[in-house]
Design an enzyme around this catalytic site. Structure first.
Site, PDB file in Angstrom:
ATOM      1  N   LEU A   1      40.012  33.474   7.853  1.00 29.59           N
ATOM      2  CA  LEU A   1      39.345  32.623   8.834  1.00 29.59           C
ATOM      3  C   LEU A   1      39.109  31.219   8.293  1.00 29.59           C
ATOM      4  O   LEU A   1      39.514  30.234   8.897  1.00 29.59           O
ATOM      5  CB  LEU A   1      38.025  33.257   9.269  1.00 29.59           C
TER       6      LEU A   1
ATOM      7  N   PRO B   1      40.536  25.009   4.157  1.00 17.71           N
ATOM      8  CA  PRO B   1      40.044  24.045   3.163  1.00 17.71           C
ATOM      9  C   PRO B   1      39.076  23.007   3.737  1.00 17.71           C
ATOM     10  O   PRO B   1      38.135  22.592   3.060  1.00 17.71           O
ATOM     11  CB  PRO B   1      41.337  23.380   2.647  1.00 17.71           C
TER      12      PRO B   1
ATOM     13  N   GLU C   1      30.449  34.884   4.345  1.00 17.05           N
ATOM     14  CA  GLU C   1      30.159  35.371   5.704  1.00 17.05           C
ATOM     15  C   GLU C   1      29.234  34.423   6.460  1.00 17.05           C
ATOM     16  O   GLU C   1      28.404  34.845   7.257  1.00 17.05           O
ATOM     17  CB  GLU C   1      29.543  36.782   5.679  1.00 17.05           C
TER      18      GLU C   1
ATOM     19  N   GLY D   1      15.571  34.753 -23.807  1.00 23.33           N
ATOM     20  CA  GLY D   1      16.845  34.333 -24.358  1.00 23.33           C
ATOM     21  C   GLY D   1      17.929  35.381 -24.208  1.00 23.33           C
ATOM     22  O   GLY D   1      19.108  35.055 -24.015  1.00 23.33           O
TER      23      GLY D   1
END
Length: 380
Positions: A129, A132, A366, A343
């Site tokens: 879906l 870019p 999602e 740590g």
């Protein structure tokens, strides 16, 4: 994880047996492997196939199609267990389940013949879906499918595709018409189709054993009978699938947070400072109490939305609430788990640093949590 099915739940005994089986598989097949696979960035395809053959990849789908006929309320608890051992595997199950939805809900008789192999895990799915330039703005997608005779010719690029290069089939949401949602359709493509070219995997912060990459469609020819639903129904199909997928991600977040809390409590019980267990210090105890409360609240919100879905009632807004709350909660809890270990929480000897890295992506996939807020506020 607490047992949350009521005693009068239909099929409760079967559901409890399923959850016990899931725990057994998760402890035997997932927990011993996760650190190694995450370090090497290797996708556990054999593990996913094992889960499929155990019936865990088709849980919410009817038995006549090869599924298990389980309510979403049960399926989400299975996801939570898997996520508490190996988030990438739980995400893979969630994405695959999402990828089966278009064919199940909108596919014709010919396409539905593929469901037994899809739901049995022999065929792994992916959901194409995002692009870019358009992750959140799905209605503006640019990947184009031109109808030529008995085929669609697909050109464009999809991004952030889970299972890219590993999946056997792809749901491709593409533009067959004009601008906006009405011009979007859904095609089901075999991964081996010439012109479908997965790109190099992204180098991700977490979920390193889950392959995510762009997929280029370079004139890929998809048979016209692989159209799912009708032309122009793609956006509706995508949004309906995402409602269910958001519940899956919420359940994954609950499982991840539970794992972080359990590890932090175990560490705090054994770690001594100033002559006593650090678990005895109020500041730390209150941090853990807040984490436990947030996990229970997120679990309840997620399963409440699932019950609406199971009852056939509207649940989109409740799914958005669950995804938003559970994933924000998981980010807080995993961060606090690192803090509890001090740590030691910052080094790879302990899994909490991985939990923290993994939690971040759940706020993004999602639909980002900003999109969830938009969905919820519109519903007001």
């Amino acid at each position: 994880m607490e047992r949350l099915l009521p005693t009068d739940f239909p099929g409760a005994d079967t559901a409890y047996d399923l959850l016990d089986l899931t725990r057994e598989l998760a402890d035997r097949e997932l927990a011993p492997r996760v650190a190694d696979f995450e370090e090497r960035g290797q996708f556990p395809r054999a593990v996913i196939r094992t889960l499929g053959r155990a019936g865990l990849l088709g849980l919410p789908y009817p038995e006549e199609h090869g599924g298990a006929g389980q309510p979403y309320e049960v399926y989400l608890q299975v996801l939570e267990i898997l996520a508490s051992r190996w988030l990438a595997v739980a995400e893979a199950v969630s994405v695959h389940t999402l990828s089966c939805f278009p064919v199940y809900a909108y596919g014709g008789e010919q396409l539905r013949k593929l469901l037994p192999d899809m739901l049995g895990g022999e065929l792994l799915g992916a959901y194409c879906l995002s692009e870019p330039q358009g992750g959140s703005d799905a209605a503006s997608l640019a990947t184009k499918a031109t109808h030529e005779g008995e085929e669609y010719v697909v050109t464009g690029t999809k991004a952030w595709i889970t299972h890219a290069g590993q999946a056997d089939f792809y749901n491709i949401f593409c533009r067959t018409g004009g601008p906006g949602p009405a011009g979007i359709s859904c095609l089901l493509a075999d991964a081996a189709t010439p012109g479908i070219v997965p790109q190099a995997a992204e180098r991700t912060m977490g979920l390193r054993s889950s392959p995510v990459a762009q997929i280029a469609f370079d004139g890929a020819r998809i048979p016209a009978d692989r159209l799912v639903g009708a032309e122009g129904e793609g956006f509706k199909i995508a949004m309906q699938a995402l409602d269910s997928g958001r519940l899956g991600i919420a359940a994954c977040a609950v499982g991840l947070a539970q794992a972080a809390l359990d590890y932090a409590v175990g560490y705090a019980r054994e770690r001594e400072q100033f002559g006593r267990s650090i678990l005895e210090y109020q500041g730390l105890r209150f941090m853990l109490a807040d984490a436990a409360t947030g996990i229970s609240a997120a679990r309840a919100l997620t399963l409440a939305a699932a019950r609406l879905r199971d009852a056939g009632r509207p649940y989109s807004i409740e799914a958005a609430k669950a995804k938003l709350f559970a994933t924000d909660m998981a980010m807080r809890v995993t961060t606090d788990a690192v803090q509890v270990l001090g740590g030691y929480g910052y080094v790879t000897d302990h899994p909490v640093e991985r939990y923290m890295r993994e939690a971040k992506v759940l706020q993004i996939v999602e639909g980002t949590n900003q999109i969830q807020r938009l969905v919820i506020s519109r519903g007001l």
